[in-house]
Every structure is written in structure tokens, then in C-alpha cells.
Design a protein around this motif. Structure first.
Motif, PDB file in Angstrom:
ATOM      1  N   CYS A  89       0.847  -1.185   0.000  1.00 47.53           N
ATOM      2  CA  CYS A  89       0.000   0.000   0.000  1.00 47.53           C
ATOM      3  C   CYS A  89       0.889   1.244   0.000  1.00 47.53           C
ATOM      4  O   CYS A  89       2.023   1.203   0.455  1.00 47.53           O
ATOM      5  N   THR A  90       0.340   2.331  -0.485  1.00 40.06           N
ATOM      6  CA  THR A  90       1.040   3.607  -0.510  1.00 40.06           C
ATOM      7  C   THR A  90       0.323   4.534   0.452  1.00 40.06           C
ATOM      8  O   THR A  90      -0.853   4.831   0.273  1.00 40.06           O
ATOM      9  N   ASN A  91       1.019   4.969   1.504  1.00 42.92           N
ATOM     10  CA  ASN A  91       0.401   5.774   2.552  1.00 42.92           C
ATOM     11  C   ASN A  91       0.933   7.194   2.544  1.00 42.92           C
ATOM     12  O   ASN A  91       2.137   7.420   2.546  1.00 42.92           O
ATOM     13  N   GLY A  92       0.009   8.157   2.578  1.00 47.95           N
ATOM     14  CA  GLY A  92       0.336   9.567   2.684  1.00 47.95           C
ATOM     15  C   GLY A  92      -0.576  10.220   3.710  1.00 47.95           C
ATOM     16  O   GLY A  92      -1.327   9.555   4.424  1.00 47.95           O
ATOM     17  N   LEU A  93      -0.535  11.528   3.759  1.00 49.76           N
ATOM     18  CA  LEU A  93      -1.367  12.313   4.675  1.00 49.76           C
ATOM     19  C   LEU A  93      -2.842  11.982   4.473  1.00 49.76           C
ATOM     20  O   LEU A  93      -3.293  11.796   3.347  1.00 49.76           O
ATOM     21  N   HIS A  94      -3.607  11.916   5.550  1.00 50.63           N
ATOM     22  CA  HIS A  94      -5.063  11.867   5.438  1.00 50.63           C
ATOM     23  C   HIS A  94      -5.653  12.720   6.555  1.00 50.63           C
ATOM     24  O   HIS A  94      -5.071  12.851   7.620  1.00 50.63           O
TER      25      HIS A  94
END
Length: 101
Positions: free
Chosen positions: A33-38
Motif C-alpha cells: 500500500c502507498t500511505n500519505g497524509l489523510h
């Protein structure tokens, strides 16, 4: 972005969507998975985000992790997304669920 290995033992959030609310779930087409700001304003209160540039946000493969997210705020006349830019995001950019103004 941070890349995270998937976990095949996580339960599916919605049958057939191959995502989980508990983290990165393996699927027929995903091994990481690719995780960034949420962001999320949830279940009451108020939020206003204006004139903001957001980059490298969202979490592909994780259910409900969006760049800008109003979630079940019900009647919220002061809630506002205005003049924002979302660039280079994973999944969706701006999501409003069960929030009314």
C-alpha cells in the motif's frame, strides 16, 4: 509516501473491494500500500479548510483514508472545503459522507 507491505489476514471492509479499515490488505492486484497524509472530521463538530495545497496524500489500499474527508458530520452549516488543490494523491482527493450544510 511510505510504502507498506500488505497483510493477507486483515478482514475485508466491503466484500469485493479488497480493502480493509484495519490496514494494508493484500489483494489480487496489490502486494503493498502507498500511505500519505489523510485528514478527517468525523461524527460531529465543524471543520473548514480553505486555500490549501495538499500533496502526496491518501492511502491506497486502506479503506476510508482520504486527503480531505468530512465523515458523518450531519447538519454542519459551517463545514467548508473551498479553493483547495490536491496533487499527486492516492485513492480519492475530497470526500464528503453524510454531511449537510
Amino acid at each position: 509516501f511510505k510504502h507498506e507491505q500488505c497483510d493477507p489476514s486483515l478482514p475485508e471492509a466491503v466484500p469485493g473491494e479488497e480493502t480493509s479499515v484495519l490496514g494494508c490488505r493484500c489483494s489480487s492486484f496489490r502486494q503493498q500500500c502507498t500511505n500519505g497524509l489523510h485528514t478527517a472530521a468525523m461524527h460531529g463538530g465543524t471543520a473548514s479548510i480553505q486555500n490549501t495545497r495538499i500533496e502526496r496524500c491518501g492511502q491506497r489500499g486502506v479503506e476510508g483514508k482520504y486527503c480531505l474527508h468530512f465523515h458523518k458530520l450531519s447538519d454542519c452549516p459551517t463545514c467548508l472545503f473551498k479553493n483547495n488543490v490536491v496533487e499527486n494523491s492516492q485513492q480519492r482527493g475530497i470526500i464528503v459522507h453524510s454531511t449537510h450544510s
